[in-house]
Write a protein that holds these residues in place. Structure first.
Motif, PDB file in Angstrom:
ATOM      1  N   ARG A  52       0.922  -1.175   0.025  1.00  0.00           N
ATOM      2  CA  ARG A  52       0.028  -0.126  -0.130  1.00  0.00           C
ATOM      3  C   ARG A  52       1.080   1.333   0.111  1.00  0.00           C
ATOM      4  O   ARG A  52       2.048   1.077   0.211  1.00  0.00           O
ATOM      5  CB  ARG A  52      -0.908   0.160   1.156  1.00  0.00           C
ATOM      6  CG  ARG A  52      -1.912  -0.968   1.185  1.00  0.00           C
ATOM      7  CD  ARG A  52      -3.044  -1.061   0.080  1.00  0.00           C
ATOM      8  NE  ARG A  52      -4.191  -1.901   0.104  1.00  0.00           N
ATOM      9  CZ  ARG A  52      -4.124  -2.973  -0.531  1.00  0.00           C
ATOM     10  NH1 ARG A  52      -3.189  -2.982  -1.417  1.00  0.00           N
ATOM     11  NH2 ARG A  52      -5.006  -3.677  -0.660  1.00  0.00           N
ATOM     12  N   HIS A  56      -1.239   6.656   2.854  1.00  0.00           N
ATOM     13  CA  HIS A  56      -2.485   6.030   3.170  1.00  0.00           C
ATOM     14  C   HIS A  56      -2.539   5.247   4.463  1.00  0.00           C
ATOM     15  O   HIS A  56      -3.323   5.426   5.152  1.00  0.00           O
ATOM     16  CB  HIS A  56      -2.889   4.980   1.927  1.00  0.00           C
ATOM     17  CG  HIS A  56      -4.329   4.583   2.087  1.00  0.00           C
ATOM     18  ND1 HIS A  56      -4.617   3.214   2.638  1.00  0.00           N
ATOM     19  CD2 HIS A  56      -5.438   5.338   1.691  1.00  0.00           C
ATOM     20  CE1 HIS A  56      -6.153   3.086   2.705  1.00  0.00           C
ATOM     21  NE2 HIS A  56      -6.565   4.133   1.898  1.00  0.00           N
ATOM     22  N   LEU A  57      -1.403   4.443   4.666  1.00  0.00           N
ATOM     23  CA  LEU A  57      -1.271   3.896   5.958  1.00  0.00           C
ATOM     24  C   LEU A  57      -0.916   4.918   6.929  1.00  0.00           C
ATOM     25  O   LEU A  57      -1.247   4.705   8.207  1.00  0.00           O
ATOM     26  CB  LEU A  57      -0.053   2.705   5.719  1.00  0.00           C
ATOM     27  CG  LEU A  57       0.567   2.116   7.014  1.00  0.00           C
ATOM     28  CD1 LEU A  57      -0.901   1.269   7.659  1.00  0.00           C
ATOM     29  CD2 LEU A  57       1.635   1.031   6.686  1.00  0.00           C
ATOM     30  N   PHE A  60      -3.992   6.528   8.301  1.00  0.00           N
ATOM     31  CA  PHE A  60      -4.804   5.689   8.894  1.00  0.00           C
ATOM     32  C   PHE A  60      -4.249   5.351  10.540  1.00  0.00           C
ATOM     33  O   PHE A  60      -4.963   5.391  11.419  1.00  0.00           O
ATOM     34  CB  PHE A  60      -4.766   4.076   8.331  1.00  0.00           C
ATOM     35  CG  PHE A  60      -5.724   3.099   9.091  1.00  0.00           C
ATOM     36  CD1 PHE A  60      -7.148   3.086   9.006  1.00  0.00           C
ATOM     37  CD2 PHE A  60      -5.088   2.321   9.960  1.00  0.00           C
ATOM     38  CE1 PHE A  60      -7.829   2.010   9.676  1.00  0.00           C
ATOM     39  CE2 PHE A  60      -5.938   1.535  10.806  1.00  0.00           C
ATOM     40  CZ  PHE A  60      -7.290   1.390  10.606  1.00  0.00           C
ATOM     41  N   ILE A  61      -2.725   5.249  10.546  1.00  0.00           N
ATOM     42  CA  ILE A  61      -2.252   4.837  11.796  1.00  0.00           C
ATOM     43  C   ILE A  61      -2.573   6.341  12.638  1.00  0.00           C
ATOM     44  O   ILE A  61      -2.877   6.289  13.834  1.00  0.00           O
ATOM     45  CB  ILE A  61      -0.796   4.819  11.602  1.00  0.00           C
ATOM     46  CG1 ILE A  61      -0.628   3.258  11.101  1.00  0.00           C
ATOM     47  CG2 ILE A  61      -0.079   4.820  12.978  1.00  0.00           C
ATOM     48  CD1 ILE A  61       0.812   3.069  10.560  1.00  0.00           C
ATOM     49  N   GLU A  64      -6.104   6.360  14.030  1.00  0.00           N
ATOM     50  CA  GLU A  64      -6.194   5.171  15.191  1.00  0.00           C
ATOM     51  C   GLU A  64      -5.485   5.621  16.531  1.00  0.00           C
ATOM     52  O   GLU A  64      -6.176   5.231  17.238  1.00  0.00           O
ATOM     53  CB  GLU A  64      -5.628   3.931  14.444  1.00  0.00           C
ATOM     54  CG  GLU A  64      -6.459   3.199  13.678  1.00  0.00           C
ATOM     55  CD  GLU A  64      -7.800   2.680  14.155  1.00  0.00           C
ATOM     56  OE1 GLU A  64      -7.719   1.693  14.999  1.00  0.00           O
ATOM     57  OE2 GLU A  64      -8.733   3.234  13.619  1.00  0.00           O
ATOM     58  N   TYR A  95      -5.585  -2.149  10.079  1.00  0.00           N
ATOM     59  CA  TYR A  95      -5.492  -1.590   8.604  1.00  0.00           C
ATOM     60  C   TYR A  95      -5.342  -2.870   7.580  1.00  0.00           C
ATOM     61  O   TYR A  95      -6.217  -2.764   6.550  1.00  0.00           O
ATOM     62  CB  TYR A  95      -4.214  -0.721   8.485  1.00  0.00           C
ATOM     63  CG  TYR A  95      -3.794  -0.452   7.007  1.00  0.00           C
ATOM     64  CD1 TYR A  95      -4.512   0.790   6.583  1.00  0.00           C
ATOM     65  CD2 TYR A  95      -3.246  -1.097   6.255  1.00  0.00           C
ATOM     66  CE1 TYR A  95      -4.408   1.496   5.594  1.00  0.00           C
ATOM     67  CE2 TYR A  95      -3.172  -0.573   4.853  1.00  0.00           C
ATOM     68  CZ  TYR A  95      -3.491   0.700   4.395  1.00  0.00           C
ATOM     69  OH  TYR A  95      -3.223   1.105   3.487  1.00  0.00           O
ATOM     70  N   ARG A  98      -8.912  -4.221   7.116  1.00  0.00           N
ATOM     71  CA  ARG A  98      -9.881  -3.093   6.639  1.00  0.00           C
ATOM     72  C   ARG A  98      -9.669  -2.977   4.999  1.00  0.00           C
ATOM     73  O   ARG A  98     -10.411  -2.856   4.239  1.00  0.00           O
ATOM     74  CB  ARG A  98     -10.004  -1.865   7.372  1.00  0.00           C
ATOM     75  CG  ARG A  98     -10.884  -0.855   6.705  1.00  0.00           C
ATOM     76  CD  ARG A  98     -10.963   0.396   7.346  1.00  0.00           C
ATOM     77  NE  ARG A  98     -11.465   0.143   8.688  1.00  0.00           N
ATOM     78  CZ  ARG A  98     -11.687   0.995   9.608  1.00  0.00           C
ATOM     79  NH1 ARG A  98     -11.085   2.226   9.471  1.00  0.00           N
ATOM     80  NH2 ARG A  98     -12.304   0.813  10.565  1.00  0.00           N
ATOM     81  N   TYR A  99      -8.122  -2.797   4.969  1.00  0.00           N
ATOM     82  CA  TYR A  99      -7.823  -2.397   3.313  1.00  0.00           C
ATOM     83  C   TYR A  99      -7.035  -3.617   2.539  1.00  0.00           C
ATOM     84  O   TYR A  99      -6.909  -3.150   1.386  1.00  0.00           O
ATOM     85  CB  TYR A  99      -7.038  -1.175   3.740  1.00  0.00           C
ATOM     86  CG  TYR A  99      -7.675   0.132   4.007  1.00  0.00           C
ATOM     87  CD1 TYR A  99      -8.269   0.851   3.196  1.00  0.00           C
ATOM     88  CD2 TYR A  99      -7.641   0.382   5.493  1.00  0.00           C
ATOM     89  CE1 TYR A  99      -9.221   1.821   3.619  1.00  0.00           C
ATOM     90  CE2 TYR A  99      -8.272   1.683   5.912  1.00  0.00           C
ATOM     91  CZ  TYR A  99      -9.142   2.177   4.728  1.00  0.00           C
ATOM     92  OH  TYR A  99      -9.734   3.462   5.481  1.00  0.00           O
TER      93      TYR A  99
END
Length: 134
Positions: A52, A56-57, A60-61, A64, A95, A98-99
């Motif tokens: 990925r 994007h990651l 997300f982190i 979260e 992650y 979900r992804y």
């Protein structure tokens, strides 16, 4: 020969099939504290395993953990605040669920696509298309 006897014989003669747990593995987060910043040393290895994009990651982190983050020139993720290995590992697993992992077949062979403004996981292994849950 009865059907049940034939079925039992066929089952006994076939070898057990074991799943491959090594096919998809996320490296354990290597984190350390640097003042009031948590440095995720092997962030790039995690990206490679998940296949990925870094931003994007990272986003997300950040969401979260409820913090801000940047990616430094060495490819490490720098998170503002003190976060332990377990919290980061939990975020990475969420992650992946979900992804990355296909909800139909469970394989990581997915690509993220946008369709009518919605994010979709498209599995190249089984062909399933599923919306990304929030």
């Amino acid at each position: 020969m009865e059907y049940e006897d034939g079925l039992d014989r066929a089952i006994e003669s076939t070898s057990d099939v074991e799943g491959s747990t090594g096919r998809f593995s996320i490296p354990d987060p290597d984190v350390r504290q640097e003042g009031n910043v948590t440095v995720y040393e092997n962030f790039q290895s995690t990206l490679d395993a998940l296949d990925r994009e870094a931003t994007h990651l990272m986003k997300f982190i950040q969401t979260e953990l409820g913090t801000s983050a940047t990616i430094d020139d060495r490819g490490r993720l720098r998170l503002t605040g003190e976060f332990g290995h377990d919290r980061i590992e939990t975020a990475i697993e969420a992650y992946a669920e979900r992804y990355v992992l296909c909800p139909a077949c469970g394989l990581p062979d997915t690509r993220l696509e946008t369709e009518n403004g919605a994010e979709i996981r498209h599995c190249t292994a089984c062909g399933a298309r599923s919306p990304v849950g929030r």
